[in-house]
Design a protein around this motif. Structure first.
Motif, mmCIF file in Angstrom:
data_model
loop_
_atom_site.group_PDB
_atom_site.id
_atom_site.type_symbol
_atom_site.label_atom_id
_atom_site.label_comp_id
_atom_site.label_asym_id
_atom_site.label_seq_id
_atom_site.Cartn_x
_atom_site.Cartn_y
_atom_site.Cartn_z
ATOM 1 N N VAL A 1 3.482 -4.638 3.317
ATOM 2 C CA VAL A 1 4.428 -3.341 2.970
ATOM 3 C C VAL A 1 3.622 -2.067 2.848
ATOM 4 C CG1 VAL A 1 6.357 -2.125 1.477
ATOM 5 C CG2 VAL A 1 6.298 -4.594 1.813
ATOM 6 N N ILE A 2 4.185 -1.164 3.737
ATOM 7 C CA ILE A 2 3.584 0.093 3.459
ATOM 8 C C ILE A 2 4.579 1.034 3.234
ATOM 9 C CG2 ILE A 2 2.340 2.051 4.808
ATOM 10 C CD1 ILE A 2 1.026 0.291 6.495
ATOM 11 N N ILE A 3 4.355 2.070 1.956
ATOM 12 C CA ILE A 3 5.304 2.889 1.717
ATOM 13 C C ILE A 3 4.606 4.076 1.801
ATOM 14 C CG2 ILE A 3 6.542 3.771 -0.457
ATOM 15 C CD1 ILE A 3 5.187 1.046 -1.722
ATOM 16 N N ALA A 4 5.172 4.957 3.041
ATOM 17 C CA ALA A 4 4.711 6.074 3.350
ATOM 18 C C ALA A 4 5.591 7.202 2.882
ATOM 19 C CB ALA A 4 4.805 6.165 4.985
ATOM 20 N N VAL A 5 4.895 7.988 1.967
ATOM 21 C CA VAL A 5 5.557 9.344 1.542
ATOM 22 C C VAL A 5 5.228 10.505 1.569
ATOM 23 C CG1 VAL A 5 6.442 9.970 -0.756
ATOM 24 C CG2 VAL A 5 5.677 7.722 -0.501
ATOM 25 N N GLY A 6 6.036 11.523 2.525
ATOM 26 C CA GLY A 6 5.546 12.610 2.861
ATOM 27 C C GLY A 6 4.212 12.831 4.093
ATOM 28 N N ALA A 7 4.337 11.786 4.684
ATOM 29 C CA ALA A 7 3.299 11.722 5.726
ATOM 30 C C ALA A 7 3.770 11.262 6.813
ATOM 31 C CB ALA A 7 2.095 10.452 5.279
ATOM 32 N N ALA B 1 -7.061 -2.123 4.194
ATOM 33 C CA ALA B 1 -5.954 -2.272 3.421
ATOM 34 C C ALA B 1 -4.567 -1.981 4.238
ATOM 35 C CB ALA B 1 -5.794 -1.466 2.122
ATOM 36 N N ILE B 2 -4.625 -0.991 5.077
ATOM 37 C CA ILE B 2 -3.621 -0.696 5.878
ATOM 38 C C ILE B 2 -3.329 -1.970 7.021
ATOM 39 C CG2 ILE B 2 -2.669 0.874 7.971
ATOM 40 C CD1 ILE B 2 -2.166 2.157 5.118
ATOM 41 N N GLN B 3 -4.394 -2.272 7.553
ATOM 42 C CA GLN B 3 -4.283 -3.337 8.741
ATOM 43 C C GLN B 3 -3.794 -4.674 8.037
ATOM 44 O OE1 GLN B 3 -4.146 -1.488 11.047
ATOM 45 N NE2 GLN B 3 -5.629 -1.850 12.518
ATOM 46 N N MET B 4 -3.837 -5.062 6.786
ATOM 47 C CA MET B 4 -3.688 -6.146 6.314
ATOM 48 C C MET B 4 -2.387 -6.324 5.250
ATOM 49 S SD MET B 4 -6.226 -8.081 7.245
ATOM 50 C CE MET B 4 -6.038 -9.550 6.103
ATOM 51 N N ALA B 5 -1.770 -5.109 5.132
ATOM 52 C CA ALA B 5 -0.466 -4.850 4.047
ATOM 53 C C ALA B 5 0.462 -5.610 4.793
ATOM 54 C CB ALA B 5 -0.414 -3.176 3.955
ATOM 55 N N VAL C 1 0.798 -1.318 0.073
ATOM 56 C CA VAL C 1 0.040 -0.089 0.090
ATOM 57 C C VAL C 1 0.989 1.112 -0.090
ATOM 58 C CG1 VAL C 1 -1.745 1.450 1.155
ATOM 59 C CG2 VAL C 1 -1.897 -1.092 1.178
ATOM 60 N N LEU C 2 0.582 2.243 -1.062
ATOM 61 C CA LEU C 2 1.212 3.575 -0.999
ATOM 62 C C LEU C 2 0.425 4.247 0.122
ATOM 63 C CD1 LEU C 2 2.339 4.536 -4.537
ATOM 64 C CD2 LEU C 2 3.425 5.396 -2.176
ATOM 65 N N TYR C 3 0.990 4.903 1.000
ATOM 66 C CA TYR C 3 0.199 5.875 2.111
ATOM 67 C C TYR C 3 0.837 7.400 1.828
ATOM 68 C CZ TYR C 3 0.440 7.854 6.856
ATOM 69 O OH TYR C 3 0.522 8.631 7.715
ATOM 70 N N ILE C 4 0.367 8.159 1.161
ATOM 71 C CA ILE C 4 0.863 9.395 0.835
ATOM 72 C C ILE C 4 0.410 10.605 1.668
ATOM 73 C CG2 ILE C 4 1.220 8.695 -1.420
ATOM 74 C CD1 ILE C 4 -0.887 10.386 -2.322
ATOM 75 N N GLY C 5 1.218 11.785 1.677
ATOM 76 C CA GLY C 5 0.758 12.852 2.663
ATOM 77 C C GLY C 5 1.181 14.013 1.986
ATOM 78 N N ALA D 1 2.690 3.814 -8.532
ATOM 79 C CA ALA D 1 1.223 3.256 -8.163
ATOM 80 C C ALA D 1 1.073 2.397 -9.480
ATOM 81 C CB ALA D 1 0.248 3.990 -7.800
ATOM 82 N N ILE D 2 0.941 3.065 -10.707
ATOM 83 C CA ILE D 2 0.254 2.687 -11.773
ATOM 84 C C ILE D 2 1.080 1.392 -12.448
ATOM 85 C CG2 ILE D 2 -0.792 3.147 -13.990
ATOM 86 C CD1 ILE D 2 -1.475 5.830 -12.451
ATOM 87 N N GLU D 3 2.299 1.958 -12.548
ATOM 88 C CA GLU D 3 3.405 1.144 -13.239
ATOM 89 C C GLU D 3 3.449 -0.347 -12.566
ATOM 90 O OE1 GLU D 3 6.974 3.021 -14.196
ATOM 91 O OE2 GLU D 3 6.118 4.476 -15.162
ATOM 92 N N HIS D 4 3.511 -0.220 -11.196
ATOM 93 C CA HIS D 4 3.646 -1.240 -10.513
ATOM 94 C C HIS D 4 2.534 -1.884 -9.567
ATOM 95 C CE1 HIS D 4 7.645 -1.026 -11.450
ATOM 96 N NE2 HIS D 4 7.736 0.287 -11.213
#
Lengths: 595, 166
Positions: A300-306, A294-298, A235-239, A255-258
């Motif tokens: 890998v979380i990729i947090a960006v600028g959050a 999704a966050i709870q089951m992920a 999951v990508l988690y963006i801020g 996100a879209i390519e991968h």
């Protein structure tokens, strides 16, 4: 008035004539500190100042008038000026500038500065100060501005001599706008502005001890790429950092390519298109079922600028129990503060993603995406679309349809803010301007003024809609007069439920329906008539059938601000909701209609 | 969270008018503990070196060093705790001294290699230099005699250069 900015007044219309010529800054010898300050501002490309003059800055106001190249947006209150400069900065990406006098002028900026600080918005606040020899004497309109604003500024300066003014302005703009952006105060004693020195145009400065880290550590980036590549439930988690750094395009590519689904904080909305199949919706206290699950089951979380704020994580101990967390942020102090991070990467979000994306191999996320589709289908955001009563979500959903997500939305704080986050179809970065961190009611209208002025200064033209509540609107509604005076095309949609709605919701759910001090309907004004009296077009909408036409009329109005008073169902609540202290998956969902 | 531990943090900072209040404000505003804080001119003109003794678990200490680093005027932050360092504090202790206790106090002062720097018919003022632990110890020994006033500088510290490597 009479400050050299030419004004013509008539029918509530104050327009400043732009007689700007290209700024050519020559050295000038033996001029006042005020003259130097004005030139140093011009060096930074400043076009507009927001503020109110007063005793301690009269000389500066005069110098600004004689210089003639700035527009001074005269607000009704310094709080309004500060939020406007903040809105200007958030929409344009350029540093917003506030100019106020000493004492009450400076204390009135405090809420605005704190708002900008919490949301990392770059503003420079120029405050008047009593003459240096009188500092500390409790002089008329003296306050320790630096002391008052210290915990809510990225940095602050006290001018001590005219010779240091230009250098200080350069440093202030550099600090405000670089790294993790934030507000900078320059406190300007009156005698320093009056003293003489030479002005020499200069190069950008280097501030010792201040070196924002732009590029991420190569080894960490390759570790992150490797971990993402073998994930199954990423999951990508963006801020807000994605918006601030201009990383939106790279988030989309990752996100879209991968094939990685995306969720966002309130501050990150717009960085990823909400009509994309990979979009999960906002996460957190009022996040969607799909995003929170999704966050709870992920894995890998990729947090960006959050920054894993408490409104995002719910009960921290049970946040994302199965996930390895990759955290990308320019501010190392937010990494590992609230949750444990497996791969920290300190750097500018865009630069890090530029390096990261090419290294990633598309993970096998097919089963995961199918699971997410089921969550989305089984637990969509819900409200009663067939109700005879006007539902607040209907207004926002219709606005999204009519503007096709192309408007810039400015919100206030409360229920309407969450409904906007849930139901507007955001498509572009910088089109959601909202007070996320501090949660400042009264932010919406003046910030929308700042957006409108930024557009006049060259930022992209888009319809501007401020979505506010009846409570927040009344906290800064005097700025409607400002919007009318400059004929700014802001559309103010008041989601009027007659309550401090979020307070009412918590009282209903957690305080036995005892509505203590939240019933605004007992003393609300007629908002359309308030608007008319301030020089705006005022409208009122009471039935669902009138919504479409009213929005179209408001958007088409080209003679200054419009206020639409939407009288919505006062009993509507924001769902889903993660109660305080609960884990993200422990959501209260909207009650589906009995069929 | 982990266990609370004492840390000695050295901060090199530009001597601007707002640098010290910003650092002190960071500790009060974010609820970090200060056991002692001392500051004075550093080797370079315009720079000060600050020694902060604080306590916290690993997470808190990490936040403290990161937040200190974010302050614009802060040039360098070193947590000395993880390497050998020299630490000294100076304390002045004014203790009640009668004819019958004076010599006993002077014995204690000698044992700690401290100094008598002021004497009056009813008091002695002792100057003691050493680690925080040593200063605590001499204060503990003097307390039964009746301590009138204490003035302490807080620790100052520098990293050790030579660790016996050849």
């Amino acid at each position: 008035m009479g400050m050299g900015i030419e004004t013509s007044i008539g029918q509530g219309d104050i327009r400043t004539r732009d007689h700007r010529s290209p700024v050519e800054l020559e050295p000038i010898y033996d001029v006042s500190g005020a003259e130097i300050l004005v030139r140093a501002l011009a060096e930074q490309g400043v076009k507009t100042l927001f503020g109110i003059p007063g005793g301690a800055v009269l000389g500066l106001a005069d110098a600004i008038g004689r210089f003639g190249r700035f527009r001074w947006v005269l607000t009704k209150h310094e709080q309004g000026a500060t939020h406007a400069a903040d809105g200007y900065a958030r929409y344009s990406g350029r540093v917003g500038v506030v100019l106020v006098t000493s004492g009450p002028g400076s204390t009135n900026t405090v809420t605005g500065i704190a708002t900008a600080y919490m949301d990392s918005s770059p503003i420079v606040v120029l405050t008047g100060q009593v003459p240096l020899p009188m500092v500390g004497n409790d002089a008329f309109q003296e306050v320790d501005t630096i002391g008052v604003t210290r915990p809510i500024t990225k940095h602050s300066f006290l001018l001590r001599s005219a010779g240091e003014i230009a250098e200080t302005v350069r440093k202030a703009f550099y600090i405000a706008g670089s790294g993790r952006p934030g507000p900078v105060v320059i406190d300007m004693p009156k005698d320093v502005l009056a003293a003489h020195a030479d002005y020499l145009p200069g190069e950008p400065v280097v501030v010792r001890g201040y070196k924002p880290k732009i590029f991420g550590h190569a080894h960490q980036i390759s570790r992150a790429a490797e971990r993402i590549s073998r994930s199954r439930r990423p999951v990508l988690y963006i801020g807000g950092g994605v918006v601030a750094s201009g990383a939106s395009e790279w988030v989309r590519r990752l996100a879209i390519e991968h094939q990685i689904p995306v969720t966002s904080t309130l501050m990150g909305l717009g960085a990823f298109p909400t009509d994309h199949p990979l979009w999960l919706g906002m996460l957190g206290m009022h996040g969607t079922y799909a995003a929170n699950m999704a966050i709870q089951m992920a894995d890998v979380i990729i947090a960006v600028g959050a920054r894993f704020d408490d409104r995002v994580t719910g009960r921290v101990a049970d946040f994302a129990p199965a996930a390895d967390i990759i955290h990308i942020d320019i501010d190392s102090s937010v990494i590992g503060r609230n949750v444990q991070v497996d791969i920290p990467i300190v750097g500018d979000a865009r630069h890090v993603l530029v390096d990261l994306v090419p290294l990633v191999k598309t993970p096998d996320s097919r089963e995961w995406l199918e699971q997410i589709q089921r969550w989305r289908a089984e637990h969509p955001l819900w409200y009663d679309r067939n109700s005879d009563v006007l539902k607040p979500q209907l207004v926002i959903e219709k606005l999204g349809e009519i503007t096709d997500g192309e408007a810039v939305i400015v919100t206030d704080v409360g229920q309407h803010q969450m409904w906007t986050a849930q139901f507007y179809r955001f498509k572009h970065p910088r089109t959601m301007i909202t007070s996320g961190g501090l949660g400042t009611m009264g932010f919406g209208l003046p910030a929308a003024i700042g957006v409108a002025v930024a557009q006049e200064d060259g930022a992209p033209r888009r319809p501007i809609v401020a979505i506010v509540g009846d409570g927040g609107f009344q906290m800064t509604m005097e700025e409607l007069i400002t919007a009318a005076a400059y004929r700014l095309p802001v559309k103010i949609f008041v989601i009027n439920n007659g309550y401090l709605g979020m307070v009412r919701q918590w009282q209903e759910l957690f305080f036995g329906r005892r509505y203590v001090a939240s019933e605004l309907f007992r003393a609300n004004p007629d908002i359309a008539r308030v608007a008319e009296s301030m020089g705006a077009l005022g409208m009122r909408v009471e039935h669902p059938g009138e919504v479409q036409e009213a929005i179209e009329k408001a958007l088409a109005w080209d003679r200054g601000p419009v206020v639409v008073d939407f009288r919505v169902d006062p009993r509507e609540n924001v769902f889903p909701m993660v109660p305080a202290g609960a884990a993200l998956h422990e959501m209260i969902e909207a009650k589906p209609s009995e069929e | 969270m982990g266990e609370m531990k004492e840390h000695t943090i050295s901060v090199l900072v530009e001597q601007t008018f707002d640098a010290l209040p910003r650092i002190a404000g960071l500790f009060s505003g974010r609820g970090y503990q200060i056991d002692s804080i001392s500051v004075g001119e550093a080797e370079e003109p315009g720079m000060a070196r600050m020694t902060i003794v604080t306590r916290g678990d690993d997470g808190v200490i990490e936040q403290i060093t990161k937040q200190l680093n974010k302050i614009v005027n802060v040039v360098k932050v070193t947590d000395l705790t993880y390497e050998p360092f020299v630490e000294r504090e100076l304390a002045l202790v004014k203790v009640t001294a009668t004819q019958s206790t004076r010599s006993e106090i002077m014995q204690i002062v000698n044992i700690f290699r401290a100094k008598i720097v002021d004497i009056s018919p009813k008091t002695l003022t002792v100057e003691c230099t050493g680690s925080r632990a040593k200063v605590q110890a001499i204060i503990g020994m003097l307390r039964p005699f009746g301590i009138r006033e204490i003035s302490r500088t807080g620790s100052v510290a520098l990293r050790r250069e030579f660790r016996g490597e050849t």
